[in-house]
Design a protein around this motif. Structure first.
Motif, mmCIF file in Angstrom:
data_model
loop_
_atom_site.group_PDB
_atom_site.id
_atom_site.type_symbol
_atom_site.label_atom_id
_atom_site.label_comp_id
_atom_site.label_asym_id
_atom_site.label_seq_id
_atom_site.Cartn_x
_atom_site.Cartn_y
_atom_site.Cartn_z
ATOM 1 N N GLY A 171 -2.825 5.289 1.045
ATOM 2 C CA GLY A 171 -3.843 4.268 0.920
ATOM 3 C C GLY A 171 -4.654 4.320 -0.362
ATOM 4 O O GLY A 171 -5.603 3.541 -0.522
ATOM 5 N N HIS A 221 -4.030 -1.404 4.846
ATOM 6 C CA HIS A 221 -4.337 -0.016 4.525
ATOM 7 C C HIS A 221 -3.829 0.839 5.680
ATOM 8 O O HIS A 221 -3.851 0.402 6.844
ATOM 9 C CB HIS A 221 -5.849 0.149 4.353
ATOM 10 N N PRO A 222 -3.367 2.066 5.409
ATOM 11 C CA PRO A 222 -2.840 2.898 6.497
ATOM 12 C C PRO A 222 -3.804 3.106 7.658
ATOM 13 O O PRO A 222 -3.365 3.253 8.806
ATOM 14 C CB PRO A 222 -2.527 4.225 5.786
ATOM 15 N N ASP A 223 -5.130 3.102 7.384
ATOM 16 C CA ASP A 223 -6.066 3.255 8.503
ATOM 17 C C ASP A 223 -6.333 1.938 9.227
ATOM 18 O O ASP A 223 -7.037 1.903 10.244
ATOM 19 C CB ASP A 223 -7.388 3.875 8.040
ATOM 20 N N TYR A 280 0.840 -1.206 0.000
ATOM 21 C CA TYR A 280 0.000 0.000 0.000
ATOM 22 C C TYR A 280 0.871 1.251 0.000
ATOM 23 O O TYR A 280 1.904 1.316 0.679
ATOM 24 C CB TYR A 280 -0.883 0.029 1.238
ATOM 25 N N TYR A 326 -7.215 -4.786 4.592
ATOM 26 C CA TYR A 326 -5.901 -5.151 4.080
ATOM 27 C C TYR A 326 -6.048 -5.836 2.728
ATOM 28 O O TYR A 326 -7.128 -6.341 2.381
ATOM 29 C CB TYR A 326 -5.151 -6.065 5.058
ATOM 30 N N CYS A 383 -9.137 -7.605 -1.406
ATOM 31 C CA CYS A 383 -9.249 -6.625 -0.334
ATOM 32 C C CYS A 383 -10.211 -7.178 0.712
ATOM 33 O O CYS A 383 -11.343 -7.569 0.391
ATOM 34 C CB CYS A 383 -9.762 -5.286 -0.862
#
Length: 658
Positions: free
Chosen positions: A25, A354-356, A21, A360, A375
């Motif tokens: 994101g 994902h950054p948040d 990622y 994933y 995803c």
């Protein structure tokens, strides 16, 4: 009408691996690999998935290998490794907005494993160098392939690389602003699994710095203070540790490893190093799961097992785990809480959050579908398939779906496996059965697409493949049970697999049974034909036939034999001979095809030569096929044309005798 799968369809498969990622994101880079038939090799491209459009685009072109995409901390650049310039892998940098990639440095020995420094000004690389070479050597002397090789250590060769000629993997820092190279390590040892601390002051890596030149010795984790170069060992000299990752605030280091309690049959565990208190602790003593990828497959090229991925709050991390024929993702808290967040009937090879951290992306291969990106939400919601790299292949071919097979052994173990019907199965016909035995032995068959089995099913064979004692995925006791008992309980386990299949599937012709396997599976094939005449045809691949000689010719033989057989080479030679299949050559009645790569340093070809010579002298039905230049990984990542011909040899032999 759908087609039967053939050996040539290796060229139709696409391997999707190594998702990464971007920091914002909005995109994810990944690698897509396929066969380059003209050059009899593989081509890898850096692909980019756009989360807004839901589509992927190609970022690198040509027929070379472009791998290891890694985002800069600010997300403005992408580093990757490519052999586009002269065939030697080099570091390239590409702007995230697009445009041409630029070579960051010229290191004539090639590079791998790029890692960005936290400030984004430098990239750390792994470079193979001898003690007389420096990464920043401006003369860049060409190595003389005819120079005599002076060998002083047991680790003088490695399967897939050949003679090491005194070279070791060193860590080299490339300053992207100046182009300067700084070689951070120079010990006569391999340095790997490096990671920066968040503040950029420390580097952590794995190496064996106390008993250089002996691959059987423990690997420890070291901290390097980058300003001074000072080293500190943070793991005990008692096992094998690596795959390190700093927590977001730098307080902890997560790592995987073990203390060698069961030698190379020991499960990988999760560990935590407290930087402030300088304390190492095992987090998963009570978790009977191997925290690594031990699943065997032949359709995934260039898979990358991710190191621990920390949660944003620094209270835990995610790792891969191998269990019950599957690989999944496990959460490990810093307090020792451990559980799977994803464990399905599938093969998860890699993942990126994902950054948040609300979802994933995972690389997943399923029993009837080769690798794609999916995803997956972390919580409620449905997974979404992001790529369609193998849609056409799946849509055009008949794929036999494996059926689960489970049975109890006489000594109370549960053995799990799978049964594959012939691709065009008809109710009123009988079919021959092939028993396929995996290598390792500490590996695992599982819930994944396996091309070789599909080729055999397309040729009209039923296939049974199981995880006998010694396999990963079923706990520490199970994986350790084969040590000291090769050809004992494991032999009974695989023979019982045939009994169970014959009983469960009446359409199997019990007079037409075949057996094959590679590496440890090759040993077991050799052992089986010397113990029973039940099988009417056999194919042994990259096998072991003589434990006595294997001890001295394999790149791992000098410790693997001790660890696995448990007999001393000098004091218990008779016991090693008792477990060597070549001893029983006179008892072989099964027609045996012997396949072996000429550059296999894991199970060297002399093992095949001994067996072939013995069988021929005894007037047994046998044939021997040598694959020039092929190493131990021929069946999974060897030259495509050799892989195709190998499959043709296998089913042609079974066609002839079954």
């Amino acid at each position: 009408m759908k087609k039967l799968i053939t050996e040539e369809d290796i060229a139709a498969l696409v391997s999707v691996t190594d998702p990464q990622y971007a920091p914002d994101g909005k995109r994810a880079a990944y690698v897509q690999t396929k066969v380059n038939q003209e050059q009899d090799s593989y081509s890898s491209a850096i692909m980019m998935y756009d989360a807004d459009t839901g589509t992927s685009s190609r970022w690198t072109y040509g027929e070379k290998k472009n791998t290891s995409p890694r985002w800069s901390p600010d997300g403005r650049r992408l580093a990757f490794v490519s052999d586009r310039d002269g065939g030697v892998p080099q570091l390239f940098i590409m702007n995230a907005g697009g445009g041409e990639a630029e070579k960051a440095a010229d290191i004539p020995w090639g590079v791998s494993d790029p890692i960005w420094s936290p400030d984004g000004k430098s990239v750390l690389l792994s470079v193979s160098l001898t003690s007389s070479e420096r990464a920043d050597d401006q003369e860049k002397k060409k190595r003389n392939e005819f120079e005599p090789v002076d060998i002083q250590t047991l680790t003088y060769k490695r399967d897939g690389k050949g003679l090491l000629k005194g070279s070791w993997t060193q860590l080299v820092l490339v300053n992207l602003e100046t182009g300067n190279l700084q070689q951070l390590t120079d010990h006569e040892a391999d340095h790997y699994d490096a990671a920066f601390s968040p503040n950029g002051e420390w580097l952590v890596f794995t190496a064996n710095l106390t008993d250089q030149g002996d691959a059987s010795k423990p690997s420890d984790v070291y901290l390097m203070e980058l300003k001074s170069g000072r080293l500190k060992q943070i793991t005990p000299y008692s096992g094998s540790f690596g795959s390190c990752a700093f927590s977001p605030d730098g307080s902890y280091i997560a790592m995987l490893g073990h203390e060698n309690e069961y030698r190379n049959a020991t499960l990988e565990k999760a560990w935590l190093y407290d930087m402030k208190n300088e304390r190492l602790s095992c987090l998963t003593d009570m978790l009977d799961v191997h925290l690594s990828d031990a699943l065997i497959a032949d359709s995934l090229i260039g898979g990358v097992t991710p190191r621990p991925v920390w949660t944003n709050d620094g209270q835990g991390f995610y790792v891969l785990g191998t269990e019950q024929g599957s690989t999944g993702i496990y959460y490990i808290s810093i307090d020792g809480l451990a559980y799977p967040i994803r464990l399905e009937d599938e093969y998860v090879n890699g993942f990126t959050f994902h950054p948040d951290q609300k979802s994933y992306i995972a690389v997943i291969a399923k029993p009837s579908w080769p690798s794609e990106l999916y995803c997956i939400p972390l919580g409620e919601g449905e997974e979404k398939q992001l790529t369609a790299a193998n849609d056409r292949f799946v849509g055009e071919h008949i794929i036999s779906v494996p059926e689960n097979l489970q049975y109890e052994t006489k000594d109370g173990l549960t053995v799990n496996g799978w049964f594959l019907k012939p691709a065009r199965f008809e109710e009123n016909k009988t079919y021959p059965l092939i028993l396929y035995i995996h290598g390792g032995p500490h590996m695992m068959y599982g819930h994944t697409y396996f091309h070789e089995f599909q080729v055999l099913a397309a040729q009209g064979y039923a296939v049974v493949y199981v995880n006998p004692r010694g396999s990963h995925g079923y706990g520490q006791d199970f994986v350790n049970r084969v040590r000291g008992d090769y050809g004992g309980g494991d032999y009974r386990d695989v023979i019982q697999a045939v009994d169970e299949a014959v009983q469960a599937y009446p359409f199997i012709d019990r007079e037409r049974l075949g057996v094959t396997g590679g590496s440890y599976g090759g040993f077991m094939t050799n052992w089986i034909v010397g113990q029973t005449d039940r099988f009417k045809a056999a194919v042994t691949q990259r096998s072991i036939s003589n434990w006595f000689s294997f001890h001295g010719v394999s790149d791992i033989g000098y410790f693997f034999t001790d660890w696995q057989l448990g007999h001393d080479l000098f004091e218990e030679t008779d016991k090693l001979w008792e477990r060597s299949p070549v001893k029983y050559a006179s008892q072989v009645t099964t027609p045996l095809l012997i396949l072996h790569g000429e550059r296999d340093d894991r199970c060297p070809i002399e093992q095949a030569e001994q067996l072939f010579t013995a069988l021929k002298k005894l007037n047994k039905t046998t044939a021997f096929v040598r694959f020039p230049g092929a190493a131990h990984e021929l069946s999974r990542s060897g030259h495509p044309k050799q892989r195709m011909k190998r499959l043709n040899y296998i089913y042609s032999w079974f066609d002839q005798y079954l």
